[in-house]
Motif scaffolding. Structure first.
Motif, PDB file in Angstrom:
ATOM      1  N   THR A 129      96.934 -53.202  45.490  1.00  0.00           N
ATOM      2  CA  THR A 129      98.103 -52.523  44.939  1.00  0.00           C
ATOM      3  C   THR A 129      99.312 -53.450  44.967  1.00  0.00           C
ATOM      4  N   ARG A 134      99.197 -56.355  42.391  1.00  0.00           N
ATOM      5  CA  ARG A 134      99.501 -55.970  41.006  1.00  0.00           C
ATOM      6  C   ARG A 134     100.935 -55.463  40.851  1.00  0.00           C
ATOM      7  N   GLY A 189      98.560 -55.302  36.215  1.00  0.00           N
ATOM      8  CA  GLY A 189      99.570 -54.307  36.531  1.00  0.00           C
ATOM      9  C   GLY A 189     100.766 -54.271  35.613  1.00  0.00           C
ATOM     10  N   ASP A 202      97.280 -45.940  34.789  1.00  0.00           N
ATOM     11  CA  ASP A 202      96.700 -47.122  35.431  1.00  0.00           C
ATOM     12  C   ASP A 202      95.243 -46.841  35.789  1.00  0.00           C
ATOM     13  N   ARG A 208      93.899 -48.610  38.982  1.00  0.00           N
ATOM     14  CA  ARG A 208      94.323 -47.945  40.223  1.00  0.00           C
ATOM     15  C   ARG A 208      93.459 -46.711  40.482  1.00  0.00           C
TER      16      ARG A 208
END
Length: 209
Positions: free
Chosen positions: A60, A63, A169, A176, A179
């Motif tokens: 996370t 990105r 990202g 997303d 994700r």
């Protein structure tokens, strides 16, 4: 009762005692083995689940948009010129740089994969493959964007470029997909690990039944 009968009875009782002791010993050994296997499974489940949480946080962060030199500055006008290209290339490569710094986390996680398969089965270990696939997708997409930087995309090339940008990202927002894949992988490993961890902790609190 004759001495012979007394002797025979004594031998019988001795034999029965030996059988009972042997049975109790085997049962105790089996219980010990079960306890050891259960403890190792729980420890592995805790280790793997923590590793997945760390991997999710790192991916996370990798990105997350790189800091902008204009943040907090006086001029919010679009940057132009050679310096812009250098900055944008740096922003593209930021996910690779961040993941490289945390490479040990992913190496350790993948190293535990085969032990996890041995205890929980091959199907339960599939989230490991998804984490590795997402990790590779982010890195490969950044390299592809660098390789094709400055080229004018057309047709299918533009669609591929959009996929690469999404992987690192850029501009995904609420849609997303990478994700969501990451969250699903973590949830899948939680379904295997968390019940075992909670059961173990409950046993420790309440004591043996």
């Amino acid at each position: 009762m004759s001495p012979e009968w007394i002797s025979a009875l004594a031998n019988l009782m001795t034999g029965l005692a030996a059988v009972v002791a042997g049975w109790a010993g085997v049962r105790g050994l089996n219980a010990w083995r079960t306890e050891m296997v259960g403890r190792r499974k729980t420890e592995l489940a805790e280790e793997v689940l923590a590793g997945f949480y760390r991997a999710r946080d790192i991916l996370t962060w990798a990105r997350f948009p790189a800091p902008d030199d204009n943040d907090g500055g006086e001029d919010d006008r679009p940057r132009t010129g050679p310096k812009d290209e250098e900055l944008e290339r740096g922003e593209i490569f930021t996910p690779v740089d961040r993941l490289t710094k945390e490479s040990q986390v992913f190496s350790e996680l993948q190293a535990s994969r085969y032990r996890f398969m041995a205890y929980f089965g091959e199907e339960a270990a599939r989230p490991f493959e998804e984490i590795r696939a997402i990790h590779s997708e982010v890195i490969d997409s950044a390299h592809n964007l660098i390789r094709t930087y400055g080229q004018e995309p057309t047709g299918s090339e533009e669609a591929r470029r959009n996929q690469w940008e999404a992987a690192i990202g850029w501009g995904e927002g609420d849609s997303d997909t990478l994700r969501r894949r990451l969250d699903l992988a973590v949830k899948a490993i939680e379904q295997t690990c968390r019940p075992l961890i909670e059961e173990r902790h409950s046993t420790r609190r309440n004591g043996p039944v």
